[in-house]
Design a protein around this motif. Structure first.
Motif, PDB file in Angstrom:
ATOM      1  N   PRO A 130      19.164   7.245   3.272  1.00  0.00           N
ATOM      2  CA  PRO A 130      18.705   5.755   3.712  1.00  0.00           C
ATOM      3  C   PRO A 130      18.717   5.822   5.272  1.00  0.00           C
ATOM      4  O   PRO A 130      17.897   4.961   5.876  1.00  0.00           O
ATOM      5  CB  PRO A 130      19.958   4.895   3.174  1.00  0.00           C
ATOM      6  CG  PRO A 130      20.396   5.694   2.070  1.00  0.00           C
ATOM      7  CD  PRO A 130      20.302   7.039   2.361  1.00  0.00           C
ATOM      8  N   GLN A 131      19.659   6.380   6.032  1.00  0.00           N
ATOM      9  CA  GLN A 131      19.713   6.128   7.589  1.00  0.00           C
ATOM     10  C   GLN A 131      18.584   6.870   7.970  1.00  0.00           C
ATOM     11  O   GLN A 131      18.048   6.544   8.924  1.00  0.00           O
ATOM     12  CB  GLN A 131      21.095   6.765   8.049  1.00  0.00           C
ATOM     13  CG  GLN A 131      21.163   6.384   9.536  1.00  0.00           C
ATOM     14  CD  GLN A 131      22.703   6.740   9.964  1.00  0.00           C
ATOM     15  OE1 GLN A 131      23.556   6.646   9.348  1.00  0.00           O
ATOM     16  NE2 GLN A 131      22.747   6.802  11.442  1.00  0.00           N
ATOM     17  N   GLY A 132      18.237   8.139   7.535  1.00  0.00           N
ATOM     18  CA  GLY A 132      17.093   8.635   7.747  1.00  0.00           C
ATOM     19  C   GLY A 132      15.755   8.068   7.635  1.00  0.00           C
ATOM     20  O   GLY A 132      14.821   8.008   8.406  1.00  0.00           O
ATOM     21  N   SER A 133      15.786   7.265   6.519  1.00  0.00           N
ATOM     22  CA  SER A 133      14.759   6.413   6.302  1.00  0.00           C
ATOM     23  C   SER A 133      14.541   5.214   7.451  1.00  0.00           C
ATOM     24  O   SER A 133      13.383   4.747   7.842  1.00  0.00           O
ATOM     25  CB  SER A 133      14.845   5.949   4.797  1.00  0.00           C
ATOM     26  OG  SER A 133      14.599   6.722   3.793  1.00  0.00           O
ATOM     27  N   LEU A 134      15.828   4.586   7.586  1.00  0.00           N
ATOM     28  CA  LEU A 134      15.792   3.559   8.717  1.00  0.00           C
ATOM     29  C   LEU A 134      15.194   4.270  10.187  1.00  0.00           C
ATOM     30  O   LEU A 134      14.494   3.413  10.810  1.00  0.00           O
ATOM     31  CB  LEU A 134      17.120   2.987   8.966  1.00  0.00           C
ATOM     32  CG  LEU A 134      17.616   2.295   7.833  1.00  0.00           C
ATOM     33  CD1 LEU A 134      19.189   1.698   8.016  1.00  0.00           C
ATOM     34  CD2 LEU A 134      16.642   1.093   7.449  1.00  0.00           C
ATOM     35  N   GLN A 135      15.604   5.406  10.510  1.00  0.00           N
ATOM     36  CA  GLN A 135      15.177   6.046  11.784  1.00  0.00           C
ATOM     37  C   GLN A 135      13.573   6.476  11.625  1.00  0.00           C
ATOM     38  O   GLN A 135      12.954   6.023  12.619  1.00  0.00           O
ATOM     39  CB  GLN A 135      15.924   7.336  11.769  1.00  0.00           C
ATOM     40  CG  GLN A 135      17.417   7.148  12.285  1.00  0.00           C
ATOM     41  CD  GLN A 135      18.391   8.586  12.246  1.00  0.00           C
ATOM     42  OE1 GLN A 135      17.637   9.744  11.809  1.00  0.00           O
ATOM     43  NE2 GLN A 135      19.206   8.595  12.583  1.00  0.00           N
ATOM     44  N   ALA A 136      13.138   6.707  10.580  1.00  0.00           N
ATOM     45  CA  ALA A 136      11.780   6.676  10.177  1.00  0.00           C
ATOM     46  C   ALA A 136      10.923   5.624  10.431  1.00  0.00           C
ATOM     47  O   ALA A 136       9.884   5.451  11.116  1.00  0.00           O
ATOM     48  CB  ALA A 136      11.419   7.328   8.987  1.00  0.00           C
ATOM     49  N   LEU A 137      11.463   4.433   9.827  1.00  0.00           N
ATOM     50  CA  LEU A 137      10.702   2.964  10.175  1.00  0.00           C
ATOM     51  C   LEU A 137      10.899   2.668  11.695  1.00  0.00           C
ATOM     52  O   LEU A 137       9.833   2.248  12.067  1.00  0.00           O
ATOM     53  CB  LEU A 137      11.778   2.005   9.399  1.00  0.00           C
ATOM     54  CG  LEU A 137      11.410   2.323   7.891  1.00  0.00           C
ATOM     55  CD1 LEU A 137      12.487   1.101   7.180  1.00  0.00           C
ATOM     56  CD2 LEU A 137      10.089   1.631   7.458  1.00  0.00           C
ATOM     57  N   GLN A 138      11.984   2.941  12.530  1.00  0.00           N
ATOM     58  CA  GLN A 138      12.007   2.810  13.557  1.00  0.00           C
ATOM     59  C   GLN A 138      10.872   3.307  14.709  1.00  0.00           C
ATOM     60  O   GLN A 138      10.490   2.869  15.407  1.00  0.00           O
ATOM     61  CB  GLN A 138      13.457   3.067  14.234  1.00  0.00           C
ATOM     62  CG  GLN A 138      13.700   2.654  15.681  1.00  0.00           C
ATOM     63  CD  GLN A 138      15.170   2.794  16.066  1.00  0.00           C
ATOM     64  OE1 GLN A 138      15.900   1.670  16.512  1.00  0.00           O
ATOM     65  NE2 GLN A 138      15.859   3.921  15.809  1.00  0.00           N
TER      66      GLN A 138
ATOM     67  N   GLN B 136      13.595  -2.337  15.673  1.00  0.00           N
ATOM     68  CA  GLN B 136      14.695  -1.725  16.339  1.00  0.00           C
ATOM     69  C   GLN B 136      15.893  -1.618  15.227  1.00  0.00           C
ATOM     70  O   GLN B 136      15.930  -2.740  14.523  1.00  0.00           O
ATOM     71  CB  GLN B 136      15.072  -2.163  17.405  1.00  0.00           C
ATOM     72  CG  GLN B 136      14.234  -1.813  18.732  1.00  0.00           C
ATOM     73  CD  GLN B 136      14.116  -0.428  19.167  1.00  0.00           C
ATOM     74  OE1 GLN B 136      15.020   0.345  19.096  1.00  0.00           O
ATOM     75  NE2 GLN B 136      12.837  -0.107  19.394  1.00  0.00           N
ATOM     76  N   VAL B 137      16.760  -0.765  15.356  1.00  0.00           N
ATOM     77  CA  VAL B 137      17.865  -1.123  14.167  1.00  0.00           C
ATOM     78  C   VAL B 137      19.167  -0.872  15.037  1.00  0.00           C
ATOM     79  O   VAL B 137      19.486   0.143  15.938  1.00  0.00           O
ATOM     80  CB  VAL B 137      17.740   0.293  13.117  1.00  0.00           C
ATOM     81  CG1 VAL B 137      18.970   0.016  12.245  1.00  0.00           C
ATOM     82  CG2 VAL B 137      16.593   0.579  12.492  1.00  0.00           C
TER      83      VAL B 137
ATOM     84  N   VAL C 119      21.147  -3.848  11.255  1.00  0.00           N
ATOM     85  CA  VAL C 119      20.566  -5.182  11.346  1.00  0.00           C
ATOM     86  C   VAL C 119      18.879  -4.408  12.051  1.00  0.00           C
ATOM     87  O   VAL C 119      18.960  -3.837  13.104  1.00  0.00           O
ATOM     88  CB  VAL C 119      20.899  -6.189  12.502  1.00  0.00           C
ATOM     89  CG1 VAL C 119      20.042  -7.206  12.505  1.00  0.00           C
ATOM     90  CG2 VAL C 119      22.357  -6.515  11.831  1.00  0.00           C
ATOM     91  N   LEU C 120      17.815  -4.857  11.186  1.00  0.00           N
ATOM     92  CA  LEU C 120      16.462  -4.902  11.860  1.00  0.00           C
ATOM     93  C   LEU C 120      15.908  -5.812  12.688  1.00  0.00           C
ATOM     94  O   LEU C 120      16.039  -7.103  11.918  1.00  0.00           O
ATOM     95  CB  LEU C 120      15.565  -4.381  10.794  1.00  0.00           C
ATOM     96  CG  LEU C 120      15.531  -2.915  10.172  1.00  0.00           C
ATOM     97  CD1 LEU C 120      16.822  -2.401   9.606  1.00  0.00           C
ATOM     98  CD2 LEU C 120      14.567  -2.657   8.910  1.00  0.00           C
ATOM     99  N   HIS C 121      15.367  -5.576  13.685  1.00  0.00           N
ATOM    100  CA  HIS C 121      15.036  -6.630  14.627  1.00  0.00           C
ATOM    101  C   HIS C 121      13.942  -6.163  15.606  1.00  0.00           C
ATOM    102  O   HIS C 121      13.457  -4.932  15.610  1.00  0.00           O
ATOM    103  CB  HIS C 121      16.302  -7.337  15.488  1.00  0.00           C
ATOM    104  CG  HIS C 121      17.086  -6.268  16.013  1.00  0.00           C
ATOM    105  ND1 HIS C 121      16.639  -6.055  17.564  1.00  0.00           N
ATOM    106  CD2 HIS C 121      18.016  -5.387  15.953  1.00  0.00           C
ATOM    107  CE1 HIS C 121      17.308  -4.974  18.083  1.00  0.00           C
ATOM    108  NE2 HIS C 121      18.137  -4.605  16.934  1.00  0.00           N
TER     109      HIS C 121
END
Length: 318
Positions: free
Chosen positions: A293-301, A307-308, A316-318
């Motif tokens: 999941p953390q890698g997925s958040l990094q990919a989204l960023q 930003q995460v 928090v995504l902002h």
């Protein structure tokens, strides 16, 4: 926070705080709880003036609280805060774990009473006595109640993909509360979100019965049911994509970020919050590894304008 002039019982965590950031968040939770006394508010002002580092942590925590205030999760968190007692809460409140706790331990009771269960982020592949296969998704619980005339399994919580072996003499039945899925040789998933059920048929056909007229679902159809509400019509879907979690993948095509995050959150401990509704509506496409999941958040960023910010048990995504 051991330099605070108030006794430990009258302030958020003292020597147990792990960092200024955690302590600053503790103060925000207390100050917005509706239970803060005048003495505690004065102590907070003294605490934030202790050093420039204290002041910076206080400002960052205040900004974060303001951002969280725009989310539904934060509204629920503050409602719980307003009705609770500060002194009775565990120390993890410091990093907004009140918001986290509802998503961490909800499955523990079903797990204690089930034949099979998975922790958050875990999956389990099960072969039943007749050769039927079940894939249990993250944070799920399942019981088996086979008899001479029926092969019944009970989904107590979470989600599972069923691949029953055909047996005309002993129908295969999946139960969720007072709702039932009847199937022969097929592949279908059932997900429980409180009183809401979602059925996705990947192969074959499935009959859905209960406190409503029976519905026959075909391959590449989805049906959603909410207790106490009218039964919705079947939807045409790409069932292979919706059940890709069985292969360790989550696939999205133009889905709102809020929906994507809601799915990713199911596979990790802690919470993932979005700062505002406009960002939550951002259309997302991609294939994500549900085991990272953390890698997925990094990919989204990397791919999208967001930003995460990471905190203990919270992103928090902002």
């Amino acid at each position: 926070m051991s330099d605070s002039p108030l006794p430990a019982a009258d302030i958020p965590m003292t020597e147990h705080s792990q960092s200024l950031e955690d302590a600053a968040l503790e103060w925000q939770v207390l100050l917005h709880s509706g239970n803060a006394t005048a003495a505690q508010r004065m102590a907070y002002q003294q605490w934030r003036q202790t050093s420039p580092a204290h002041a910076a942590a206080a400002q960052e925590a205040q900004q974060l609280w303001g951002d969280l205030g725009q989310t539904r999760a934060a509204e629920q968190h503050r409602a719980a805060t307003a009705t609770g007692s500060w002194r009775g809460w565990p120390a993890l409140v410091a990093s907004l774990v009140l918001a986290v706790a509802s998503g961490v331990g909800w499955w523990q009771w079903p797990a204690l009473t089930s034949d099979y269960h998975t922790a958050v982020g875990q999956q389990q592949h099960i072969t039943l006595a007749d050769g039927s296969r079940v894939t249990l998704n993250s944070g799920s619980a399942l019981s088996v109640a086979y008899s001479a005339g029926e092969r019944r399994v009970i989904l107590q919580s979470g989600e599972a993909l069923f691949e029953p072996v055909a047996d005309p003499q002993r129908p295969f039945v999946v139960q969720a509360d007072a709702q039932y899925l009847h199937s022969a040789a097929s592949a279908f998933s059932l997900r429980r979100d409180g009183s809401r059920l979602t059925v996705v048929v990947r192969e074959g056909q499935v009959q859905f019965t209960g406190d409503h007229a029976p519905v026959l679902l075909q391959a590449d159809q989805r049906l959603q049911y909410q207790s106490g509400q009218p039964l919705l019509a079947q939807q045409a879907v790409d069932a292979a994509s919706l059940t890709a979690w069985q292969r360790g993948k989550l696939i999205f095509n133009g889905r709102p970020l809020g929906e994507v995050i809601g799915e990713l959150e199911r596979y990790q401990h802690g919470r993932i919050l979005i700062s505002d509704s406009q960002l939550a509506a951002l259309a997302i496409s991609g294939v994500f590894d549900l085991h990272d999941p953390q890698g997925s958040l990094q990919a989204l960023q990397q791919r999208y304008p967001l930003q995460v910010t990471y905190l203990p048990w919270l992103a928090v995504l902002h």
